[in-house]
Write a protein that holds these residues in place. Structure first.
Motif, PDB file in Angstrom:
ATOM      1  N   ARG A  55       0.838  -1.200   0.000  1.00  0.00           N
ATOM      2  CA  ARG A  55       0.000   0.000   0.000  1.00  0.00           C
ATOM      3  C   ARG A  55       0.876   1.256   0.000  1.00  0.00           C
ATOM      4  O   ARG A  55       0.598   2.212  -0.706  1.00  0.00           O
ATOM      5  CB  ARG A  55      -0.919  -0.033   1.228  1.00  0.00           C
ATOM      6  CG  ARG A  55      -2.085   0.864   1.161  1.00  0.00           C
ATOM      7  CD  ARG A  55      -3.112   0.618   2.259  1.00  0.00           C
ATOM      8  NE  ARG A  55      -2.623   0.098   3.519  1.00  0.00           N
ATOM      9  CZ  ARG A  55      -2.831  -1.159   3.959  1.00  0.00           C
ATOM     10  NH1 ARG A  55      -3.519  -2.012   3.230  1.00  0.00           N
ATOM     11  NH2 ARG A  55      -2.358  -1.549   5.118  1.00  0.00           N
ATOM     12  N   LYS A  56       1.969   1.226   0.761  1.00  0.00           N
ATOM     13  CA  LYS A  56       2.878   2.373   0.815  1.00  0.00           C
ATOM     14  C   LYS A  56       3.519   2.615  -0.552  1.00  0.00           C
ATOM     15  O   LYS A  56       3.624   3.758  -1.000  1.00  0.00           O
ATOM     16  CB  LYS A  56       3.951   2.119   1.870  1.00  0.00           C
ATOM     17  CG  LYS A  56       4.917   3.248   2.040  1.00  0.00           C
ATOM     18  CD  LYS A  56       5.947   2.928   3.105  1.00  0.00           C
ATOM     19  CE  LYS A  56       6.973   4.017   3.197  1.00  0.00           C
ATOM     20  NZ  LYS A  56       8.008   3.707   4.190  1.00  0.00           N
ATOM     21  N   ARG A  57       3.931   1.550  -1.232  1.00  0.00           N
ATOM     22  CA  ARG A  57       4.523   1.694  -2.564  1.00  0.00           C
ATOM     23  C   ARG A  57       3.498   2.238  -3.562  1.00  0.00           C
ATOM     24  O   ARG A  57       3.826   3.083  -4.402  1.00  0.00           O
ATOM     25  CB  ARG A  57       5.054   0.350  -3.057  1.00  0.00           C
ATOM     26  CG  ARG A  57       6.350  -0.038  -2.435  1.00  0.00           C
ATOM     27  CD  ARG A  57       6.945  -1.259  -3.132  1.00  0.00           C
ATOM     28  NE  ARG A  57       7.695  -2.006  -2.159  1.00  0.00           N
ATOM     29  CZ  ARG A  57       7.440  -3.240  -1.757  1.00  0.00           C
ATOM     30  NH1 ARG A  57       6.443  -3.904  -2.306  1.00  0.00           N
ATOM     31  NH2 ARG A  57       8.153  -3.826  -0.844  1.00  0.00           N
ATOM     32  N   ARG A  58       2.280   1.758  -3.474  1.00  0.00           N
ATOM     33  CA  ARG A  58       1.229   2.213  -4.368  1.00  0.00           C
ATOM     34  C   ARG A  58       0.954   3.699  -4.166  1.00  0.00           C
ATOM     35  O   ARG A  58       0.794   4.458  -5.127  1.00  0.00           O
ATOM     36  CB  ARG A  58      -0.048   1.396  -4.130  1.00  0.00           C
ATOM     37  CG  ARG A  58      -1.012   1.419  -5.261  1.00  0.00           C
ATOM     38  CD  ARG A  58      -2.157   0.453  -5.056  1.00  0.00           C
ATOM     39  NE  ARG A  58      -1.864  -0.463  -3.963  1.00  0.00           N
ATOM     40  CZ  ARG A  58      -2.756  -0.913  -3.092  1.00  0.00           C
ATOM     41  NH1 ARG A  58      -4.000  -0.583  -3.192  1.00  0.00           N
ATOM     42  NH2 ARG A  58      -2.419  -1.727  -2.123  1.00  0.00           N
ATOM     43  N   LEU A  59       0.873   4.132  -2.901  1.00  0.00           N
ATOM     44  CA  LEU A  59       0.657   5.558  -2.620  1.00  0.00           C
ATOM     45  C   LEU A  59       1.823   6.405  -3.126  1.00  0.00           C
ATOM     46  O   LEU A  59       1.618   7.502  -3.638  1.00  0.00           O
ATOM     47  CB  LEU A  59       0.453   5.781  -1.127  1.00  0.00           C
ATOM     48  CG  LEU A  59      -0.892   5.336  -0.571  1.00  0.00           C
ATOM     49  CD1 LEU A  59      -0.884   5.423   0.956  1.00  0.00           C
ATOM     50  CD2 LEU A  59      -2.000   6.180  -1.151  1.00  0.00           C
ATOM     51  N   ALA A  60       3.038   5.904  -2.970  1.00  0.00           N
ATOM     52  CA  ALA A  60       4.207   6.643  -3.453  1.00  0.00           C
ATOM     53  C   ALA A  60       4.154   6.778  -4.980  1.00  0.00           C
ATOM     54  O   ALA A  60       4.489   7.839  -5.512  1.00  0.00           O
ATOM     55  CB  ALA A  60       5.498   5.941  -3.025  1.00  0.00           C
ATOM     56  N   ARG A  61       3.737   5.724  -5.671  1.00  0.00           N
ATOM     57  CA  ARG A  61       3.611   5.797  -7.135  1.00  0.00           C
ATOM     58  C   ARG A  61       2.531   6.781  -7.537  1.00  0.00           C
ATOM     59  O   ARG A  61       2.701   7.555  -8.487  1.00  0.00           O
ATOM     60  CB  ARG A  61       3.285   4.413  -7.713  1.00  0.00           C
ATOM     61  CG  ARG A  61       4.524   3.644  -8.092  1.00  0.00           C
ATOM     62  CD  ARG A  61       4.181   2.374  -8.829  1.00  0.00           C
ATOM     63  NE  ARG A  61       4.024   1.353  -7.781  1.00  0.00           N
ATOM     64  CZ  ARG A  61       3.079   0.417  -7.750  1.00  0.00           C
ATOM     65  NH1 ARG A  61       2.205   0.348  -8.713  1.00  0.00           N
ATOM     66  NH2 ARG A  61       3.021  -0.449  -6.777  1.00  0.00           N
ATOM     67  N   CYS A  62       1.422   6.789  -6.813  1.00  0.00           N
ATOM     68  CA  CYS A  62       0.333   7.725  -7.120  1.00  0.00           C
ATOM     69  C   CYS A  62       0.788   9.167  -6.904  1.00  0.00           C
ATOM     70  O   CYS A  62       0.443  10.053  -7.691  1.00  0.00           O
ATOM     71  CB  CYS A  62      -0.890   7.426  -6.258  1.00  0.00           C
ATOM     72  SG  CYS A  62      -1.746   5.929  -6.741  1.00  0.00           S
ATOM     73  N   ARG A  63       1.531   9.407  -5.850  1.00  0.00           N
ATOM     74  CA  ARG A  63       2.027  10.755  -5.568  1.00  0.00           C
ATOM     75  C   ARG A  63       3.040  11.222  -6.606  1.00  0.00           C
ATOM     76  O   ARG A  63       3.072  12.377  -6.977  1.00  0.00           O
ATOM     77  CB  ARG A  63       2.642  10.810  -4.177  1.00  0.00           C
ATOM     78  CG  ARG A  63       1.617  10.757  -3.081  1.00  0.00           C
ATOM     79  CD  ARG A  63       2.260  10.880  -1.721  1.00  0.00           C
ATOM     80  NE  ARG A  63       1.261  10.657  -0.682  1.00  0.00           N
ATOM     81  CZ  ARG A  63       1.483  10.025   0.421  1.00  0.00           C
ATOM     82  NH1 ARG A  63       2.682   9.582   0.699  1.00  0.00           N
ATOM     83  NH2 ARG A  63       0.521   9.864   1.307  1.00  0.00           N
ATOM     84  N   SER A  64       3.887  10.265  -7.059  1.00  0.00           N
ATOM     85  CA  SER A  64       4.902  10.656  -8.048  1.00  0.00           C
ATOM     86  C   SER A  64       4.272  10.942  -9.407  1.00  0.00           C
ATOM     87  O   SER A  64       4.757  11.776 -10.150  1.00  0.00           O
ATOM     88  CB  SER A  64       5.970   9.568  -8.157  1.00  0.00           C
ATOM     89  OG  SER A  64       5.432   8.394  -8.709  1.00  0.00           O
TER      90      SER A  64
END
Length: 186
Positions: A174-183
């Motif tokens: 979930r943390k990786r997914r949020l980081a990808r969405c933010r980037s």
């Protein structure tokens, strides 16, 4: 990953059922001690400790595995259910290979050359029996006595780390997914 989330939900749902069984009259006096020890908590740390204890105590011979697991879980505040289930990796099919692996680990640690006794030397005709297994284990000697705790510690560390990683895997994803969405949004 969906399977891991459903496993976590199932484990969390198991806790109220186990606690329901703890309301028996003969257990009510021990309930504060059991609660303090986290023996029936289905959370990450008690589960990981319970699995580690079960992996270590699984190498204890015979009927002493579960009592040893119960005592060690009470001492280390691990989940008794997870510890008991984890001991089942040892069974009649896996005992001989595990003990041979323990012998080789003990032989690596001990000085000098250690040779694994052949099964045929203790079991005429190669037939399996409890007496032949006991004789073979005696023939393994000191390398087995050194290798069993070594293998137990290695399996305990692997079990502890596996539970920690499996429990945290959905959060890390979930943390990786949020980081990808933010980037991509930036």
């Amino acid at each position: 990953m969906q399977m891991l989330c459903s496993l976590r939900r199932w484990l969390r749902g198991l806790e109220p059922r186990v606690r329901g069984h703890m309301n028996r009259p003969w257990l009510l006096r021990m309930l504060p001690w059991l609660e303090q020890r986290a023996l029936f908590r289905f959370q990450r740390q008690p589960l990981a400790r319970g699995v580690a204890v079960g992996m270590f105590c699984g190498l204890i011979p015979g009927p002493l595995q579960l009592p040893g697991t119960l005592l060690a879980c009470a001492w280390l505040r691990g989940n008794v259910v997870a510890g008991g289930v984890a001991t089942f990796y040892t069974n009649p099919l896996t005992t001989v290979p595990l003990y041979a692996l323990a012998f080789y680990l003990g032989a690596l640690v001990m000085p000098g050359e250690q040779i694994l006794p052949a099964w045929g030397s203790v079991a005429p005709g190669g037939d399996f029996s409890v007496q032949a297994l006991a004789t073979w284990m005696q023939a393994l000697g000191t390398p087995l006595l050194v290798g069993l705790p070594t293998l137990g510690l290695l399996l305990a560390v692997l079990g502890y780390a596996t539970v920690q990683l499996l429990w945290l895997a959905p959060a890390l994803q979930r943390k990786r997914r949020l980081a990808r969405c933010r980037s991509t949004a930036a």
